[in-house]
Design a protein around this motif. Structure first.
Motif, PDB file in Angstrom:
ATOM      1  N   ASN A   8       0.823  -1.204   0.000  1.00  0.00           N
ATOM      2  CA  ASN A   8       0.000   0.000   0.000  1.00  0.00           C
ATOM      3  C   ASN A   8       0.854   1.250   0.000  1.00  0.00           C
ATOM      4  N   SER A   9       0.170   2.390  -0.261  1.00  0.00           N
ATOM      5  CA  SER A   9       0.879   3.655  -0.234  1.00  0.00           C
ATOM      6  C   SER A   9      -0.048   4.844  -0.223  1.00  0.00           C
ATOM      7  N   ASP A  10       0.550   5.987   0.155  1.00  0.00           N
ATOM      8  CA  ASP A  10      -0.053   7.270  -0.171  1.00  0.00           C
ATOM      9  C   ASP A  10       0.628   7.681  -1.471  1.00  0.00           C
ATOM     10  N   ARG A  11       0.651   8.990  -1.792  1.00  0.00           N
ATOM     11  CA  ARG A  11       1.241   9.382  -3.052  1.00  0.00           C
ATOM     12  C   ARG A  11       2.732   9.070  -3.098  1.00  0.00           C
ATOM     13  N   ALA A  12       3.355   9.023  -1.963  1.00  0.00           N
ATOM     14  CA  ALA A  12       4.769   8.717  -1.962  1.00  0.00           C
ATOM     15  C   ALA A  12       5.062   7.321  -1.454  1.00  0.00           C
ATOM     16  N   MET A  13       4.026   6.552  -1.220  1.00  0.00           N
ATOM     17  CA  MET A  13       4.192   5.216  -0.676  1.00  0.00           C
ATOM     18  C   MET A  13       3.997   4.169  -1.759  1.00  0.00           C
ATOM     19  N   ARG A  30       7.686 -17.641   0.135  1.00  0.00           N
ATOM     20  CA  ARG A  30       7.253 -16.295   0.465  1.00  0.00           C
ATOM     21  C   ARG A  30       8.436 -15.444   0.907  1.00  0.00           C
ATOM     22  N   GLU A  31       9.284 -16.009   1.744  1.00  0.00           N
ATOM     23  CA  GLU A  31      10.433 -15.268   2.247  1.00  0.00           C
ATOM     24  C   GLU A  31      11.389 -14.920   1.119  1.00  0.00           C
ATOM     25  N   ASN A  32      11.587 -15.858   0.172  1.00  0.00           N
ATOM     26  CA  ASN A  32      12.467 -15.581  -0.956  1.00  0.00           C
ATOM     27  C   ASN A  32      11.924 -14.454  -1.821  1.00  0.00           C
ATOM     28  N   LYS A  33      10.612 -14.515  -2.099  1.00  0.00           N
ATOM     29  CA  LYS A  33       9.997 -13.479  -2.915  1.00  0.00           C
ATOM     30  C   LYS A  33      10.073 -12.130  -2.209  1.00  0.00           C
ATOM     31  N   ALA A  34       9.804 -12.127  -0.916  1.00  0.00           N
ATOM     32  CA  ALA A  34       9.875 -10.875  -0.159  1.00  0.00           C
ATOM     33  C   ALA A  34      11.293 -10.313  -0.166  1.00  0.00           C
ATOM     34  N   GLY A  35      12.285 -11.235  -0.057  1.00  0.00           N
ATOM     35  CA  GLY A  35      13.675 -10.792  -0.066  1.00  0.00           C
ATOM     36  C   GLY A  35      14.062 -10.156  -1.385  1.00  0.00           C
ATOM     37  N   VAL A  36      13.632 -10.753  -2.500  1.00  0.00           N
ATOM     38  CA  VAL A  36      13.911 -10.182  -3.823  1.00  0.00           C
ATOM     39  C   VAL A  36      13.252  -8.821  -3.968  1.00  0.00           C
ATOM     40  N   ASN A  37      11.999  -8.705  -3.527  1.00  0.00           N
ATOM     41  CA  ASN A  37      11.284  -7.423  -3.592  1.00  0.00           C
ATOM     42  C   ASN A  37      12.021  -6.347  -2.817  1.00  0.00           C
ATOM     43  N   VAL A  38      12.473  -6.701  -1.623  1.00  0.00           N
ATOM     44  CA  VAL A  38      13.168  -5.735  -0.772  1.00  0.00           C
ATOM     45  C   VAL A  38      14.452  -5.262  -1.431  1.00  0.00           C
ATOM     46  N   VAL A  39      15.223  -6.201  -1.997  1.00  0.00           N
ATOM     47  CA  VAL A  39      16.497  -5.848  -2.621  1.00  0.00           C
ATOM     48  C   VAL A  39      16.286  -4.904  -3.795  1.00  0.00           C
ATOM     49  N   PHE A  40      15.359  -5.251  -4.689  1.00  0.00           N
ATOM     50  CA  PHE A  40      15.141  -4.446  -5.888  1.00  0.00           C
ATOM     51  C   PHE A  40      14.560  -3.074  -5.563  1.00  0.00           C
ATOM     52  N   SER A  41      13.819  -2.955  -4.488  1.00  0.00           N
ATOM     53  CA  SER A  41      13.263  -1.651  -4.116  1.00  0.00           C
ATOM     54  C   SER A  41      14.238  -0.840  -3.284  1.00  0.00           C
ATOM     55  N   LEU A  93       8.785  -2.326   3.411  1.00  0.00           N
ATOM     56  CA  LEU A  93       9.360  -3.397   4.226  1.00  0.00           C
ATOM     57  C   LEU A  93       8.297  -4.031   5.124  1.00  0.00           C
ATOM     58  N   LEU A  94       7.412  -3.213   5.682  1.00  0.00           N
ATOM     59  CA  LEU A  94       6.334  -3.744   6.516  1.00  0.00           C
ATOM     60  C   LEU A  94       5.410  -4.640   5.709  1.00  0.00           C
ATOM     61  N   ALA A  95       5.112  -4.216   4.454  1.00  0.00           N
ATOM     62  CA  ALA A  95       4.235  -5.009   3.609  1.00  0.00           C
ATOM     63  C   ALA A  95       4.913  -6.297   3.158  1.00  0.00           C
ATOM     64  N   ALA A  96       6.190  -6.181   2.751  1.00  0.00           N
ATOM     65  CA  ALA A  96       6.908  -7.358   2.286  1.00  0.00           C
ATOM     66  C   ALA A  96       7.126  -8.371   3.402  1.00  0.00           C
ATOM     67  N   GLY A  97       7.298  -7.875   4.633  1.00  0.00           N
ATOM     68  CA  GLY A  97       7.497  -8.770   5.765  1.00  0.00           C
ATOM     69  C   GLY A  97       6.211  -9.232   6.407  1.00  0.00           C
ATOM     70  N   LEU A  98       5.059  -8.834   5.814  1.00  0.00           N
ATOM     71  CA  LEU A  98       3.752  -9.202   6.360  1.00  0.00           C
ATOM     72  C   LEU A  98       3.646  -8.872   7.850  1.00  0.00           C
ATOM     73  N   VAL A  99       4.065  -7.652   8.192  1.00  0.00           N
ATOM     74  CA  VAL A  99       4.018  -7.187   9.575  1.00  0.00           C
ATOM     75  C   VAL A  99       2.661  -6.555   9.837  1.00  0.00           C
ATOM     76  N   PHE A 100       1.889  -7.145  10.726  1.00  0.00           N
ATOM     77  CA  PHE A 100       0.576  -6.625  11.086  1.00  0.00           C
ATOM     78  C   PHE A 100       0.654  -5.906  12.430  1.00  0.00           C
ATOM     79  N   MET A 101      -0.280  -4.979  12.660  1.00  0.00           N
ATOM     80  CA  MET A 101      -0.251  -4.171  13.885  1.00  0.00           C
ATOM     81  C   MET A 101      -1.660  -3.716  14.225  1.00  0.00           C
ATOM     82  N   THR A 102      -1.788  -3.060  15.368  1.00  0.00           N
ATOM     83  CA  THR A 102      -3.095  -2.524  15.758  1.00  0.00           C
ATOM     84  C   THR A 102      -3.402  -1.271  14.942  1.00  0.00           C
ATOM     85  N   ARG A 103      -4.655  -0.867  14.925  1.00  0.00           N
ATOM     86  CA  ARG A 103      -5.065   0.301  14.161  1.00  0.00           C
ATOM     87  C   ARG A 103      -4.427   1.582  14.696  1.00  0.00           C
TER      88      ARG A 103
END
Length: 331
Positions: A8-13, A30-41, A93-103
């Motif tokens: 997800n993002s805002d205009r700069a996200m 999943r971890e491999n795909k997330a790792g590739v995404n993180v590196v390329f971004s 990074l939060l999205a790629a790592g599937l980090v969930f949190m409270t509202r």
């Protein structure tokens, strides 16, 4: 149903779209795909972030930069855009790592993204007005554009951004009955936090008003500078440089507006392309329309301005001497 993987993002996200993972996908994949995404971004973001941070340091390294209005305005713009890049990478990074949190925690994360993304366009408007006054009212420039008035303009820009954020928070508190302590089952993002239809309507209205007002200011400033450039009493070289600068402001504003369309484009492509092609397009758009515009100000002003360029290059080269006498003159 597979686990939703939302970037997800805002205009700069990063973008507001969902990549559905098949339930049979292993955790290792999943971890491999997330790792590739993180590196390329992360690689382009790190490069642009380094350049911006060096530029920010450069603008605070000499008294002339700290005491000149145009450089103070540039510092304010760069600060907002640098924060946007940092927040963009953090949200990714939060999205790629599937980090969930409270509202509540998500709200605290999203608040600075709302503020900084509004700051940049209005900063461009103020910078265009500064160039307009410099060219069209050169004799009164020193009285109109002072350090105190510059700080006042910067304060107004941030006040507008904060007011926009406060309105959203008040609406969220009053209209959304879900408790802030509720744990979110999806990634934290502006779209997942502000889910009611009224928020999207408010977003559309505010973005339209923002870009129309800022666009008019920049266009009128450009027209005023061009008219002044034809006058015999005006320094044509300075007027031409100012007109090019204002025109670049319009290009920056257009890129900022284009970044708001990334979400819509990716949602339209979702499900119509294979996953590999989809990710390639997303990374290209993320770098070109979200990350690169955040570094454009540094590239435009840092290497066009004769006072900044030698010092910036010296700092980028980690202190190596740049053969330009201007550096010693500014010391």
């Amino acid at each position: 149903m597979g686990t939703p993987y939302i970037l997800n993002s805002d205009r700069a996200m990063p973008n507001d779209f969902q990549l559905q993972q098949n339930s049979s996908t292993t955790n290792g994949n999943r971890e491999n795909k997330a790792g590739v995404n993180v590196v390329f971004s992360f690689i382009p973001c790190f490069i642009f972030l380094y350049i911006n941070c060096v530029m920010l340091y450069t603008l605070r390294s000499k008294p002339v930069f700290r005491e000149t209005s145009r450089y103070l305005l540039l510092y304010n713009l760069l600060l907002a855009e640098t924060l946007q890049m940092i927040l963009a990478q953090m949200m990714f990074l939060l999205a790629a790592g599937l980090v969930f949190m409270t509202r509540l925690v998500c709200l605290l994360v999203v608040i600075p993204t709302i503020i900084t993304t509004v700051t940049s366009p209005f900063s461009l408007a103020v910078m265009s007005l500064e160039r307009y006054v410099a060219v069209c009212f050169p004799l009164r420039y020193a009285c109109i554009v002072t350090v105190p008035t510059t700080y006042g303009a910067i304060a107004v820009v941030w006040a507008i951004s904060i007011a926009n954020m406060l309105i959203r928070v008040i609406m969220l508190t009053a209209l959304d009955a879900r408790p802030f302590g509720q744990f979110m089952g999806v990634n934290c993002a502006k779209s997942t936090l502000f889910q009611l239809k009224i928020f999207s309507e408010f977003e559309i209205g505010f973005v339209c008003a923002e870009f129309v007002s800022v666009g008019l200011i920049i266009i009128l400033s450009y027209v005023g500078v061009m008219v002044a450039a034809k006058a015999a009493s005006i320094d044509k070289v300075s007027a031409n440089k100012a007109s090019k600068t204002v025109l670049l402001h319009m290009i920056q504003l257009s890129l900022s507006l284009s970044s708001t369309l990334v979400n819509t484009i990716m949602k339209g492509l979702s499900g119509k392309l294979d996953m590999i092609t989809f990710k390639i397009i997303w990374f290209v758009m993320f770098v070109l329309l979200i990350t690169l515009p955040r570094c454009l100000s540094c590239l435009i002003y840092g290497f066009r301005d004769q006072m900044i360029r030698p010092i910036l290059i010296q700092h980028l080269l980690l202190g190596m001497k740049w053969p330009n006498k201007l550096v010693s003159h500014l010391s």
